[in-house]
Design a protein around this motif. Structure first.
Motif, PDB file in Angstrom:
ATOM      1  N   ILE A  55      -4.304  -1.555   8.755  1.00 34.75           N
ATOM      2  CA  ILE A  55      -4.888  -0.396   8.069  1.00 34.75           C
ATOM      3  C   ILE A  55      -4.146   0.858   8.488  1.00 34.75           C
ATOM      4  O   ILE A  55      -4.088   1.193   9.674  1.00 34.75           O
ATOM      5  N   GLY A  56      -3.556   1.532   7.504  1.00 33.42           N
ATOM      6  CA  GLY A  56      -2.652   2.657   7.742  1.00 33.42           C
ATOM      7  C   GLY A  56      -1.230   2.151   7.550  1.00 33.42           C
ATOM      8  O   GLY A  56      -0.771   1.293   8.301  1.00 33.42           O
TER       9      GLY A  56
ATOM     10  N   LEU B 211       4.128   5.397   9.704  1.00 31.55           N
ATOM     11  CA  LEU B 211       5.242   5.026  10.587  1.00 31.55           C
ATOM     12  C   LEU B 211       4.944   3.716  11.328  1.00 31.55           C
ATOM     13  O   LEU B 211       5.730   2.758  11.292  1.00 31.55           O
ATOM     14  N   MET B 212       3.806   3.649  12.018  1.00 30.40           N
ATOM     15  CA  MET B 212       3.485   2.478  12.839  1.00 30.40           C
ATOM     16  C   MET B 212       3.000   1.311  11.989  1.00 30.40           C
ATOM     17  O   MET B 212       3.450   0.172  12.172  1.00 30.40           O
ATOM     18  N   GLY B 213       2.086   1.585  11.064  1.00 30.52           N
ATOM     19  CA  GLY B 213       1.502   0.500  10.265  1.00 30.52           C
ATOM     20  C   GLY B 213       2.546  -0.262   9.478  1.00 30.52           C
ATOM     21  O   GLY B 213       2.509  -1.502   9.406  1.00 30.52           O
TER      22      GLY B 213
ATOM     23  N   GLU C 138      -5.661  -1.508  13.298  1.00 27.69           N
ATOM     24  CA  GLU C 138      -5.856  -0.172  12.731  1.00 27.69           C
ATOM     25  C   GLU C 138      -4.766   0.756  13.245  1.00 27.69           C
ATOM     26  O   GLU C 138      -4.548   0.857  14.459  1.00 27.69           O
ATOM     27  N   ALA C 139      -4.064   1.413  12.298  1.00 25.39           N
ATOM     28  CA  ALA C 139      -3.009   2.379  12.657  1.00 25.39           C
ATOM     29  C   ALA C 139      -3.118   3.594  11.744  1.00 25.39           C
ATOM     30  O   ALA C 139      -2.147   4.013  11.103  1.00 25.39           O
TER      31      ALA C 139
ATOM     32  N   VAL D 186      -4.812   7.726  11.146  1.00 23.23           N
ATOM     33  CA  VAL D 186      -4.729   9.019  11.843  1.00 23.23           C
ATOM     34  C   VAL D 186      -5.451   8.963  13.212  1.00 23.23           C
ATOM     35  O   VAL D 186      -6.480   8.292  13.353  1.00 23.23           O
ATOM     36  N   GLU D 187      -4.888   9.664  14.188  1.00 17.60           N
ATOM     37  CA  GLU D 187      -5.420   9.641  15.567  1.00 17.60           C
ATOM     38  C   GLU D 187      -6.642  10.559  15.674  1.00 17.60           C
ATOM     39  O   GLU D 187      -6.585  11.635  16.274  1.00 17.60           O
TER      40      GLU D 187
ATOM     41  N   LYS E  40     -11.709   6.993  12.849  1.00 19.45           N
ATOM     42  CA  LYS E  40     -11.547   5.582  13.252  1.00 19.45           C
ATOM     43  C   LYS E  40     -12.919   4.897  13.349  1.00 19.45           C
ATOM     44  O   LYS E  40     -13.096   3.755  12.906  1.00 19.45           O
TER      45      LYS E  40
ATOM     46  N   THR F  87      -4.251   2.817  18.692  1.00 16.44           N
ATOM     47  CA  THR F  87      -4.313   4.199  19.209  1.00 16.44           C
ATOM     48  C   THR F  87      -3.471   4.398  20.465  1.00 16.44           C
ATOM     49  O   THR F  87      -3.420   3.519  21.323  1.00 16.44           O
ATOM     50  N   SER F  88      -2.837   5.579  20.559  1.00 19.19           N
ATOM     51  CA  SER F  88      -2.043   5.897  21.745  1.00 19.19           C
ATOM     52  C   SER F  88      -2.866   6.616  22.793  1.00 19.19           C
ATOM     53  O   SER F  88      -2.534   6.566  23.972  1.00 19.19           O
TER      54      SER F  88
HETATM   55  P1  NAI Z   1       1.241   8.189  10.312  1.00 18.76           P
HETATM   56  O1  NAI Z   1       0.694   9.538  10.002  1.00 18.76           O
HETATM   57  O2  NAI Z   1       2.675   7.902  10.092  1.00 18.76           O
HETATM   58  O3  NAI Z   1       0.407   7.088   9.491  1.00 18.76           O
HETATM   59  C1  NAI Z   1      -0.981   7.084   9.367  1.00 18.76           C
HETATM   60  C2  NAI Z   1      -1.329   6.511   7.990  1.00 18.76           C
HETATM   61  O4  NAI Z   1      -2.734   6.242   7.931  1.00 18.76           O
HETATM   62  C3  NAI Z   1      -1.009   7.458   6.834  1.00 18.76           C
HETATM   63  O5  NAI Z   1      -0.194   6.789   5.897  1.00 18.76           O
HETATM   64  C4  NAI Z   1      -2.380   7.812   6.262  1.00 18.76           C
HETATM   65  O6  NAI Z   1      -2.364   7.986   4.850  1.00 18.76           O
HETATM   66  C5  NAI Z   1      -3.201   6.596   6.643  1.00 18.76           C
HETATM   67  N1  NAI Z   1      -4.641   6.813   6.746  1.00 18.76           N
HETATM   68  C6  NAI Z   1      -5.277   7.874   7.311  1.00 18.76           C
HETATM   69  N2  NAI Z   1      -6.609   7.695   7.233  1.00 18.76           N
HETATM   70  C7  NAI Z   1      -6.821   6.500   6.622  1.00 18.76           C
HETATM   71  C8  NAI Z   1      -7.977   5.753   6.268  1.00 18.76           C
HETATM   72  N3  NAI Z   1      -9.208   6.204   6.539  1.00 18.76           N
HETATM   73  N4  NAI Z   1      -7.799   4.553   5.663  1.00 18.76           N
HETATM   74  C9  NAI Z   1      -6.571   4.083   5.389  1.00 18.76           C
HETATM   75  N5  NAI Z   1      -5.444   4.741   5.710  1.00 18.76           N
HETATM   76  C10 NAI Z   1      -5.559   5.930   6.319  1.00 18.76           C
HETATM   77  O7  NAI Z   1       0.808   7.910  11.843  1.00 18.76           O
HETATM   78  P2  NAI Z   1       1.465   6.889  12.892  1.00 18.76           P
HETATM   79  O8  NAI Z   1       2.484   7.598  13.710  1.00 18.76           O
HETATM   80  O9  NAI Z   1       1.828   5.636  12.189  1.00 18.76           O
HETATM   81  O10 NAI Z   1       0.225   6.637  13.879  1.00 18.76           O
HETATM   82  C11 NAI Z   1      -0.864   5.813  13.516  1.00 18.76           C
HETATM   83  C12 NAI Z   1      -1.627   5.393  14.780  1.00 18.76           C
HETATM   84  O11 NAI Z   1      -0.735   4.721  15.667  1.00 18.76           O
HETATM   85  C13 NAI Z   1      -2.259   6.526  15.586  1.00 18.76           C
HETATM   86  O12 NAI Z   1      -3.498   6.075  16.102  1.00 18.76           O
HETATM   87  C14 NAI Z   1      -1.270   6.745  16.726  1.00 18.76           C
HETATM   88  O13 NAI Z   1      -1.889   7.219  17.897  1.00 18.76           O
HETATM   89  C15 NAI Z   1      -0.776   5.322  16.957  1.00 18.76           C
HETATM   90  N6  NAI Z   1       0.557   5.210  17.573  1.00 18.76           N
HETATM   91  C16 NAI Z   1       1.597   6.012  17.183  1.00 18.76           C
HETATM   92  C17 NAI Z   1       2.857   5.877  17.766  1.00 18.76           C
HETATM   93  C18 NAI Z   1       4.001   6.721  17.319  1.00 18.76           C
HETATM   94  O14 NAI Z   1       5.054   6.694  18.004  1.00 18.76           O
HETATM   95  N7  NAI Z   1       3.910   7.462  16.225  1.00 18.76           N
HETATM   96  C19 NAI Z   1       3.102   4.881  18.821  1.00 18.76           C
HETATM   97  C20 NAI Z   1       1.979   4.016  19.093  1.00 18.76           C
HETATM   98  C21 NAI Z   1       0.754   4.224  18.515  1.00 18.76           C
END
Ligand code: NAI
Length: 304
Positions: free
Chosen positions: A21-22, A25-27, A106-107, A109-110, A115, A136-137
């Protein structure tokens, strides 16, 4: 034999279908690796437009793999990409997406409230056996898990960016996580060809718990005028063998992300001296210098 029975039964029990979910970048990285290692993946995001972009980024990443691995075999390369993409379907309805799922990752928004709202709803929609995890980080897994009635089937799977390249997976357990759940998560990590490490649900798990205070101390060192940021980076690369210095790493991660993590911890653990703010970091973020993504952080990334 007993052994082969155990192997068969653990295989039957293994995680086969994964809902990510998400699709950010990470998902998208997690979905790519799960599908590459033979899992059936449903990827969820808010709109089909976002999901289209996620799938395109996965395709692009796979094509880079093909260039290296299938240089002599273009047909095989095409098949490789289409097989993997064929294992990834997309959905905008997260409740529908978990109907057949062994594991949710789940990946999104933080944000703790977003969440919790998601998991509370998934808890009602998902089958009994489905295991829930967050990537989550910086948020406690336990604070997210309380939104469900399945805390024994809840844990953390913390991946590293870029997911297809980075070997490590932190597998996180909360006190309520059952051994069966934890073992399944570890096995799943290994099936994804990651090296797994086990850790408890403490701030930053292993890597970020060490990396964030170290990075902030590097910033304090510059604030005190003890060394320049460039010399700190050079020193840690050549003296400690780190692939990036702390300022290069901060620019790569995003200075806003660094600040967000640190501020969250400082608020939750005000007594911990390691989590105190850095004036230098706050200044850069206030000026909109967020690192590579904004074109400037400690270093300049604007194309000249
Ligand atoms: P991102 O902003 O690239 O992606 C998040 C995605 O989730 C977006 O595409 C957004 O549209 C979607 N989204 C938001 N709310 C939603 C919902 N209710 N239902 C479905 N989709 C939804 O963020 P990123 O960097 O991928 O981070 C995601 C998670 O991974 C965060 O919890 C972050 O802490 C964790 N994380 C991030 C790292 C990084 O280096 N960026 C490393 C390890 C963990």
């Amino acid at each position: 034999t007993v052994r082969s029975f155990a192997t068969t039964s653990s295989r039957q029990n293994a995680i086969k279908t994964v809902t990510v979910i998400g699709g950010g970048l990470m998902g998208s990285g997690i979905a790519q690796v799960a599908a590459t290692t033979g899992h059936q993946v449903v990827m969820v995001d808010q709109t089909d437009d976002i999901l289209g972009k996620s799938k395109a980024s996965i395709q692009k990443s796979l094509q880079r793999v093909v260039k290296k691995k299938f240089a002599e075999d273009p047909k095989g390369g095409e098949q490789f990409v289409s097989d993997i993409l064929g294992r990834i379907t997309t959905q905008t309805d997260s409740n529908a997406a978990v109907a057949n799922s062994d594991l949710v990752i789940e990946a999104i928004v933080e944000n703790i409230d977003v969440k919790k709202k998601l998991f509370s709803s998934l808890d009602k929609a998902a089958p009994q056996h489905t295991i829930f995890t967050s990537n989550t980080s910086s948020l406690p897994i336990g604070d997210i898990a309380v939104s469900t009635q399945r805390q024994d089937r809840f844990g953390g799977l913390h991946f590293f960016n870029p997911v297809p390249m980075m070997k490590l997976l932190e597998v996180v357990r909360i006190p309520a996580t059952s051994d069966e759940t934890f073992n399944k998560l570890s096995d799943f990590g290994k099936a994804m060809k990651k090296t797994t490490v086990d850790c408890k649900d403490t701030p930053g798990f292993i890597v970020n718990r060490l990396l964030v205070p170290y990075t902030i101390e590097a910033m304090r060192m510059v604030e005190r005028g003890d060394a320049s940021f460039k010399d700190v980076d050079t020193a840690m690369k050549l003296g400690a063998g780190y692939p990036m210095g702390p300022f290069e790493l901060s620019d790569y991660v995003g200075l806003d992300t660094m600040k967000f993590i640190l501020d969250g911890w400082a608020e939750k653990y005000p007594e911990n001296p390691l989590f105190q703010p850095s004036a230098l970091l706050n200044k850069y973020v206030a000026e909109g210098k967020l690192g590579a993504k904004s074109g400037e952080g400690f270093y300049n990334y604007k194309k000249k």
